[in-house]
Design a protein around this motif. Structure first.
Motif, PDB file in Angstrom:
ATOM      1  N   ALA A  49     128.178 -11.886  41.411  1.00  0.00           N
ATOM      2  CA  ALA A  49     127.703 -10.652  40.794  1.00  0.00           C
ATOM      3  C   ALA A  49     126.427 -10.211  41.501  1.00  0.00           C
ATOM      4  CB  ALA A  49     127.433 -10.875  39.315  1.00  0.00           C
ATOM      5  N   ASP A  50     126.285  -8.906  41.673  1.00  0.00           N
ATOM      6  CA  ASP A  50     125.081  -8.339  42.286  1.00  0.00           C
ATOM      7  C   ASP A  50     124.540  -7.260  41.352  1.00  0.00           C
ATOM      8  OD1 ASP A  50     123.061  -7.825  44.074  1.00  0.00           O
ATOM      9  OD2 ASP A  50     124.376  -7.333  45.764  1.00  0.00           O
ATOM     10  N   SER A  51     123.372  -6.746  41.671  1.00  0.00           N
ATOM     11  CA  SER A  51     122.778  -5.685  40.851  1.00  0.00           C
ATOM     12  C   SER A  51     123.223  -4.319  41.346  1.00  0.00           C
ATOM     13  CB  SER A  51     121.254  -5.767  40.907  1.00  0.00           C
ATOM     14  OG  SER A  51     120.681  -4.638  40.276  1.00  0.00           O
ATOM     15  N   PRO A  52     123.768  -3.482  40.474  1.00  0.00           N
ATOM     16  CA  PRO A  52     124.128  -2.124  40.891  1.00  0.00           C
ATOM     17  C   PRO A  52     122.942  -1.341  41.448  1.00  0.00           C
ATOM     18  CG  PRO A  52     125.157  -2.644  38.794  1.00  0.00           C
ATOM     19  CD  PRO A  52     124.199  -3.763  39.091  1.00  0.00           C
ATOM     20  N   ALA A  53     121.737  -1.720  41.069  1.00  0.00           N
ATOM     21  CA  ALA A  53     120.546  -1.025  41.569  1.00  0.00           C
ATOM     22  C   ALA A  53     120.370  -1.189  43.067  1.00  0.00           C
ATOM     23  CB  ALA A  53     119.304  -1.553  40.847  1.00  0.00           C
ATOM     24  N   ASN A  54     121.038  -2.207  43.643  1.00  0.00           N
ATOM     25  CA  ASN A  54     120.958  -2.417  45.097  1.00  0.00           C
ATOM     26  C   ASN A  54     121.858  -1.457  45.864  1.00  0.00           C
ATOM     27  OD1 ASN A  54     119.137  -4.524  44.769  1.00  0.00           O
ATOM     28  ND2 ASN A  54     120.757  -6.079  44.658  1.00  0.00           N
ATOM     29  N   TYR A  55     122.603  -0.610  45.149  1.00  0.00           N
ATOM     30  CA  TYR A  55     123.562   0.297  45.784  1.00  0.00           C
ATOM     31  C   TYR A  55     123.332   1.707  45.235  1.00  0.00           C
ATOM     32  CZ  TYR A  55     125.521  -4.253  46.832  1.00  0.00           C
ATOM     33  OH  TYR A  55     125.673  -5.553  47.260  1.00  0.00           O
ATOM     34  N   PRO A  56     122.263   2.364  45.645  1.00  0.00           N
ATOM     35  CA  PRO A  56     121.925   3.689  45.103  1.00  0.00           C
ATOM     36  C   PRO A  56     123.041   4.705  45.336  1.00  0.00           C
ATOM     37  CG  PRO A  56     120.117   2.788  46.406  1.00  0.00           C
ATOM     38  CD  PRO A  56     121.299   1.906  46.653  1.00  0.00           C
ATOM     39  N   ALA A  57     123.317   5.500  44.334  1.00  0.00           N
ATOM     40  CA  ALA A  57     124.394   6.483  44.418  1.00  0.00           C
ATOM     41  C   ALA A  57     124.190   7.461  45.566  1.00  0.00           C
ATOM     42  CB  ALA A  57     124.501   7.237  43.091  1.00  0.00           C
ATOM     43  N   ALA A  58     122.945   7.837  45.822  1.00  0.00           N
ATOM     44  CA  ALA A  58     122.672   8.862  46.836  1.00  0.00           C
ATOM     45  C   ALA A  58     123.023   8.412  48.244  1.00  0.00           C
ATOM     46  CB  ALA A  58     121.204   9.264  46.766  1.00  0.00           C
ATOM     47  N   SER A  59     123.026   7.093  48.490  1.00  0.00           N
ATOM     48  CA  SER A  59     123.275   6.597  49.850  1.00  0.00           C
ATOM     49  C   SER A  59     124.546   5.781  49.965  1.00  0.00           C
ATOM     50  CB  SER A  59     122.074   5.761  50.317  1.00  0.00           C
ATOM     51  OG  SER A  59     121.848   4.671  49.437  1.00  0.00           O
ATOM     52  N   ASN A  60     125.350   5.756  48.918  1.00  0.00           N
ATOM     53  CA  ASN A  60     126.560   4.939  48.925  1.00  0.00           C
ATOM     54  C   ASN A  60     127.720   5.742  49.518  1.00  0.00           C
ATOM     55  OD1 ASN A  60     128.825   3.354  48.341  1.00  0.00           O
ATOM     56  ND2 ASN A  60     127.908   2.567  46.459  1.00  0.00           N
ATOM     57  N   LEU A  61     128.118   5.403  50.743  1.00  0.00           N
ATOM     58  CA  LEU A  61     129.176   6.144  51.425  1.00  0.00           C
ATOM     59  C   LEU A  61     130.559   5.827  50.878  1.00  0.00           C
ATOM     60  CD1 LEU A  61     127.928   5.848  55.124  1.00  0.00           C
ATOM     61  CD2 LEU A  61     127.563   7.719  53.495  1.00  0.00           C
ATOM     62  N   CYS A  62     130.697   4.684  50.197  1.00  0.00           N
ATOM     63  CA  CYS A  62     132.004   4.304  49.656  1.00  0.00           C
ATOM     64  C   CYS A  62     132.337   5.117  48.414  1.00  0.00           C
ATOM     65  CB  CYS A  62     132.023   2.812  49.340  1.00  0.00           C
ATOM     66  SG  CYS A  62     133.582   2.205  48.648  1.00  0.00           S
ATOM     67  N   THR A  63     131.366   5.239  47.510  1.00  0.00           N
ATOM     68  CA  THR A  63     131.562   5.990  46.263  1.00  0.00           C
ATOM     69  C   THR A  63     130.403   6.971  46.108  1.00  0.00           C
ATOM     70  OG1 THR A  63     130.415   4.251  45.036  1.00  0.00           O
ATOM     71  CG2 THR A  63     132.825   4.097  45.160  1.00  0.00           C
ATOM     72  N   PRO A  64     130.409   8.045  46.874  1.00  0.00           N
ATOM     73  CA  PRO A  64     129.268   8.976  46.892  1.00  0.00           C
ATOM     74  C   PRO A  64     128.899   9.492  45.506  1.00  0.00           C
ATOM     75  CG  PRO A  64     130.825   9.499  48.645  1.00  0.00           C
ATOM     76  CD  PRO A  64     131.489   8.483  47.765  1.00  0.00           C
ATOM     77  N   GLU A  65     127.602   9.485  45.225  1.00  0.00           N
ATOM     78  CA  GLU A  65     127.029  10.045  43.996  1.00  0.00           C
ATOM     79  C   GLU A  65     127.486   9.333  42.728  1.00  0.00           C
ATOM     80  OE1 GLU A  65     124.638  12.129  44.389  1.00  0.00           O
ATOM     81  OE2 GLU A  65     125.047  12.252  46.542  1.00  0.00           O
ATOM     82  N   ALA A  66     128.077   8.145  42.854  1.00  0.00           N
ATOM     83  CA  ALA A  66     128.535   7.420  41.662  1.00  0.00           C
ATOM     84  C   ALA A  66     127.637   6.225  41.387  1.00  0.00           C
ATOM     85  CB  ALA A  66     129.972   6.951  41.863  1.00  0.00           C
ATOM     86  N   THR A  67     127.292   6.027  40.130  1.00  0.00           N
ATOM     87  CA  THR A  67     126.613   4.811  39.705  1.00  0.00           C
ATOM     88  C   THR A  67     127.645   3.887  39.063  1.00  0.00           C
ATOM     89  OG1 THR A  67     126.076   5.827  37.584  1.00  0.00           O
ATOM     90  CG2 THR A  67     124.416   5.970  39.326  1.00  0.00           C
ATOM     91  N   HIS A  68     127.380   2.595  39.087  1.00  0.00           N
ATOM     92  CA  HIS A  68     128.406   1.633  38.680  1.00  0.00           C
ATOM     93  C   HIS A  68     127.896   0.676  37.614  1.00  0.00           C
ATOM     94  CE1 HIS A  68     131.005   3.051  41.883  1.00  0.00           C
ATOM     95  NE2 HIS A  68     129.963   2.991  42.698  1.00  0.00           N
ATOM     96  N   GLU A  69     128.841   0.239  36.763  1.00  0.00           N
ATOM     97  CA  GLU A  69     128.505  -0.740  35.733  1.00  0.00           C
ATOM     98  C   GLU A  69     128.217  -2.106  36.341  1.00  0.00           C
ATOM     99  OE1 GLU A  69     130.888  -0.793  32.024  1.00  0.00           O
ATOM    100  OE2 GLU A  69     132.075   0.758  33.035  1.00  0.00           O
ATOM    101  N   ALA A  70     128.964  -2.468  37.379  1.00  0.00           N
ATOM    102  CA  ALA A  70     128.817  -3.792  37.985  1.00  0.00           C
ATOM    103  C   ALA A  70     129.170  -3.702  39.463  1.00  0.00           C
ATOM    104  CB  ALA A  70     129.719  -4.808  37.291  1.00  0.00           C
ATOM    105  N   VAL A  71     128.635  -4.645  40.220  1.00  0.00           N
ATOM    106  CA  VAL A  71     128.985  -4.807  41.625  1.00  0.00           C
ATOM    107  C   VAL A  71     129.215  -6.294  41.875  1.00  0.00           C
ATOM    108  CG1 VAL A  71     128.277  -4.536  44.030  1.00  0.00           C
ATOM    109  CG2 VAL A  71     127.630  -2.803  42.343  1.00  0.00           C
ATOM    110  N   TRP A  72     130.349  -6.610  42.498  1.00  0.00           N
ATOM    111  CA  TRP A  72     130.615  -7.975  42.948  1.00  0.00           C
ATOM    112  C   TRP A  72     130.556  -7.985  44.474  1.00  0.00           C
ATOM    113  CZ3 TRP A  72     135.923  -7.988  40.041  1.00  0.00           C
ATOM    114  CH2 TRP A  72     135.702  -7.953  38.653  1.00  0.00           C
ATOM    115  N   THR A  73     130.147  -9.100  45.060  1.00  0.00           N
ATOM    116  CA  THR A  73     130.177  -9.215  46.512  1.00  0.00           C
ATOM    117  C   THR A  73     131.158 -10.306  46.929  1.00  0.00           C
ATOM    118  OG1 THR A  73     128.251 -10.698  46.489  1.00  0.00           O
ATOM    119  CG2 THR A  73     127.849  -8.340  46.865  1.00  0.00           C
TER     120      THR A  73
END
Length: 337
Positions: A93-117
């Motif tokens: 599990a990782d912190s969604p805060a490490n993947y800002p919506a503004a710079s996420n090319l995979c899911t542009p402009e989206a915030t997420h409940e969880a991120v797994w690596t």
């Protein structure tokens, strides 16, 4: 480890998927393994979106850094040649805060409940973590799914030096990743339909080919189990194994089963398939000669290709999960005095 699902080669993009669970009991919890795959000859994959069926519950509150499972994958590293390389590692599990919506090319402009690596790597080498963005389904997707998991890859076919290129030209081929403490099964019986949408790149462009998106499906019967027991009544020199197969609350005829047998060695028990049969009204029987050494046996319904069910886009494969019985021990006959 040989992955249980491989893509069926037919065109330039024919992905597949499968779901394998520690328990198929309604309301059960346990490890869920998700397998996604494509062929070597397929165009490289840009994006994979996995949808868990309605009825599954998901806990997405694991603390960052927590290991929630493991991953096994196969890739090509195009800079090194055409060979397939196996990777292994942890799912964390990782912190969604490490993947800002503004710079996420995979899911542009989206915030997420969880991120797994997915931290898969060659032995002794550092991992290049691949994020999986996880959310409860919303909007139109909530009509057919409960949870959505999204993962993206860079294009390995771009020229060296292009910042959009995957490291060393790494091309995804297949991955099996497991998670524990996340999913709870639906409460009702039936066939649960997992869907995965795969989008390829137009090779050499770094641009996803949206028109080439294909769907693969994984069907999970629930409940789903195989019983096994040794029947003492057998002809001299033989033993008999019998049991029942429950597929989504039914006792089907014609379900293919395989019997596996193995003996203990220095590295444990190595099983191999020794016989096959089909069910009749949910029942099966195997008659075998008594072994010369203590032997351990189990029965499996292997992963099975079936017809796609009402796909969202063109569907390339649908695979029903496997089921495995418990293990029984059979000893050799007593030595004659």
């Amino acid at each position: 480890m040989a992955l249980a699902v491989t893509a069926i080669a037919a065109a330039s993009y024919t992905p597949s998927m499968g779901i394998f669970q520690a328990t198929y009991k309604p309301s059960g919890t346990g490890v869920v393994t998700i397998v996604v795959a494509q062929e070597k000859v397929d165009d490289p994959t840009a994006r994979i979106v996995i949808y868990a069926p309605l009825g599954y519950k998901a806990t997405l509150t694991q603390a960052p850094g927590t290991q929630i499972g493991n991953v096994v994958a196969d890739v090509q590293v195009l800079d090194l040649g055409p060979n397939t390389l196996p990777l292994t590692g942890a799912v964390k599990a990782d912190s969604p805060a490490n993947y800002p919506a503004a710079s996420n090319l995979c899911t542009p402009e989206a915030t997420h409940e969880a991120v797994w690596t997915l931290n898969a790597a060659l032995p002794g080498q550092p991992a290049n973590p691949i994020p999986v963005y996880v959310d409860h389904s919303t909007g139109a997707e909530a009509a057919f799914s409960s949870v959505k998991m999204t993962v993206c890859f860079r294009d390995p076919t771009l020229p060296s030096g292009d910042p959009r290129r995957s490291p060393n030209g790494t091309k995804f081929l297949d991955a099996a990743f497991s998670v524990k403490g996340v999913f709870t099964n639906p409460t009702s019986a039936g066939n649960q339909l997992w869907r995965t949408l795969f989008t390829p790149y137009t090779p050499g462009t770094g641009t996803p080919n949206a028109a080439g998106t294909r769907e693969a499906q994984g069907v999970v019967p629930m409940p789903y189990n195989i019983s096994i027991k040794r029947i003492r009544k057998a002809r001299p020199g033989f033993f008999r194994l019998a049991g029942t197969v429950n597929v989504a609350g039914t006792a089907p005829t014609g379900v293919g089963l395989k019997l596996f047998a193995g003996v203990k060695g220095k590295s444990g028990i190595t099983f191999k398939a020794v016989a096959s049969t089909k069910t009749r009204k949910g029942k099966y029987v195997f008659n075998r000669r008594l072994p010369k050494k203590v032997t351990y046996l189990f029965v499996e319904r292997p992963p099975t290709s079936i017809a796609c069910a009402v796909p969202l886009v063109t569907c390339t494969s649908a695979i029903a999960s496997n089921a495995i019985s418990g293990v029984v021990r059979v000893a050799p006959p007593p030595k004659k005095r």
